[in-house]
Design a protein around this motif. Structure first.
Motif, short mmCIF file in Angstrom:
data_model
loop_
_atom_site.label_atom_id
_atom_site.label_comp_id
_atom_site.label_asym_id
_atom_site.label_seq_id
_atom_site.Cartn_x
_atom_site.Cartn_y
_atom_site.Cartn_z
N MET A 1 -24.05 35.88 -21.71
CA MET A 1 -22.57 36.05 -21.13
C MET A 1 -22.00 34.94 -20.58
N LEU A 2 -23.09 33.94 -20.11
CA LEU A 2 -22.52 32.68 -19.54
C LEU A 2 -22.51 31.71 -20.77
N THR A 3 -21.40 30.94 -20.80
CA THR A 3 -21.28 30.27 -22.20
C THR A 3 -21.55 28.63 -22.00
N GLY A 4 -21.67 28.21 -20.79
CA GLY A 4 -21.78 26.87 -20.58
C GLY A 4 -21.72 26.42 -19.34
N PHE A 5 -21.69 24.84 -19.11
CA PHE A 5 -21.43 24.71 -17.63
C PHE A 5 -20.01 24.29 -17.47
N ASN A 6 -19.47 24.65 -16.60
CA ASN A 6 -18.19 24.69 -16.16
C ASN A 6 -17.57 23.65 -15.34
N ALA A 61 -25.05 21.69 2.64
CA ALA A 61 -24.72 22.07 1.18
C ALA A 61 -23.10 22.11 1.12
N GLY A 62 -22.53 22.81 2.20
CA GLY A 62 -21.06 22.92 2.26
C GLY A 62 -20.54 23.40 0.87
N TYR A 63 -19.73 23.13 0.41
CA TYR A 63 -19.04 23.61 -0.81
C TYR A 63 -19.72 23.27 -2.29
N THR A 64 -20.55 22.34 -1.95
CA THR A 64 -21.57 21.75 -3.25
C THR A 64 -22.08 23.12 -4.02
N HIS A 65 -21.65 23.09 -5.19
CA HIS A 65 -22.16 24.17 -6.02
C HIS A 65 -22.14 23.93 -7.66
N TYR A 66 -22.82 24.65 -8.35
CA TYR A 66 -22.84 24.29 -9.87
C TYR A 66 -22.14 25.66 -10.50
N ALA A 67 -21.16 25.33 -11.35
CA ALA A 67 -20.41 26.42 -12.08
C ALA A 67 -20.71 26.62 -13.35
N PHE A 68 -20.67 27.79 -13.83
CA PHE A 68 -21.15 27.95 -15.14
C PHE A 68 -19.64 29.04 -15.91
N SER A 69 -19.43 28.52 -17.15
CA SER A 69 -18.14 29.27 -17.61
C SER A 69 -18.82 30.61 -18.22
N TYR A 101 -19.10 33.90 -6.92
CA TYR A 101 -20.06 32.93 -6.13
C TYR A 101 -21.45 33.59 -5.70
N PHE A 102 -22.51 33.19 -6.21
CA PHE A 102 -23.65 33.80 -6.01
C PHE A 102 -24.76 32.60 -5.55
N LEU A 103 -25.98 33.25 -4.94
CA LEU A 103 -27.06 32.38 -4.84
C LEU A 103 -28.30 32.75 -5.69
N ASP A 104 -28.96 31.46 -6.17
CA ASP A 104 -30.14 31.81 -6.99
C ASP A 104 -31.29 32.22 -6.11
N PRO A 105 -32.48 32.51 -6.43
CA PRO A 105 -33.41 32.86 -5.53
C PRO A 105 -34.22 31.87 -4.41
N ASP A 106 -33.83 30.69 -4.78
CA ASP A 106 -33.99 29.74 -3.35
C ASP A 106 -32.67 29.24 -2.89
N GLY A 107 -31.76 30.06 -3.05
CA GLY A 107 -30.53 29.79 -2.19
C GLY A 107 -29.42 28.69 -2.71
N HIS A 108 -29.76 28.19 -3.97
CA HIS A 108 -28.73 27.28 -4.69
C HIS A 108 -27.45 28.15 -4.91
N GLN A 109 -26.44 27.37 -4.47
CA GLN A 109 -24.94 27.97 -4.66
C GLN A 109 -24.56 27.81 -6.10
N LEU A 110 -24.17 28.99 -6.61
CA LEU A 110 -23.71 29.00 -8.33
C LEU A 110 -22.40 29.77 -8.08
N GLU A 111 -22.02 29.58 -9.52
CA GLU A 111 -20.71 30.15 -9.65
C GLU A 111 -20.45 30.37 -11.03
N ALA A 112 -19.84 31.69 -11.44
CA ALA A 112 -19.59 32.12 -12.81
C ALA A 112 -18.06 31.97 -12.61
N HIS A 113 -17.51 31.39 -13.57
CA HIS A 113 -16.02 31.29 -13.53
C HIS A 113 -15.33 31.44 -14.86
#
Length: 136
Positions: A1-6, A61-69, A101-113
């Motif tokens: 479903m995810l297609t790449g880094f956004n 971390a504030g608003y720092t996050h990694y987003a995926f397309s 906007y969701f968290l991985d098991p270690d609390g890293h902030q992720l986004e599907a966009h």
């Protein structure tokens, strides 16, 4: 479903300093800047600088996050699957394009966009953020 880094969003303490660092020193292309943030690009990479209210952005971390397309047609099924598996969310979407906007098991902030830098800039040209100017 995810297609790449956004895109990558970094919380920063001094927007002017960070903007200069990424654009002048590292060669990122300025796309837009406003009172509390900036969009830059480097090839296919979309970088967002977001002014942090924290004493040091790196400590919180504030608003720092990694987003995926993700494609629009996959968005609802993807978010439902994560919700069904009790994946925690960390933010509600308030910008152009569907985002989860969701968290991985270690609390890293992720986004599907759903969307791109081009679609975000087009939306911002219609409804700019406070103090926003564009680099065309």
């Amino acid at each position: 479903m995810l297609t790449g880094f956004n895109h990558l969003t970094l919380a920063v303490n001094d927007l002017s300093r960070s903007f200069d660092f990424y654009s002048r020193l590292l060669g990122f292309r300025p796309e837009a800047i406003w009172n509390t943030g900036a969009y830059l690009s480097l090839g296919e990479l979309w970088l967002c600088l977001s002014l942090s209210n924290e004493k040091t952005a790196a400590q919180a971390a504030g608003y720092t996050h990694y987003a995926f397309s993700i494609r629009q047609q996959d968005f609802d099924e993807f978010t439902q699957r994560l919700s069904d598996n009790e994946v925690r969310t960390w933010k509600e979407n308030r910008s152009e394009g569907d985002s989860f906007y969701f968290l991985d098991p270690d609390g890293h902030q992720l986004e599907a966009h759903v969307g791109s830098l081009a679609s975000r800039l087009a939306e911002c040209k219609q409804k700019p953020y406070a103090g926003m100017r564009f680099f065309d």
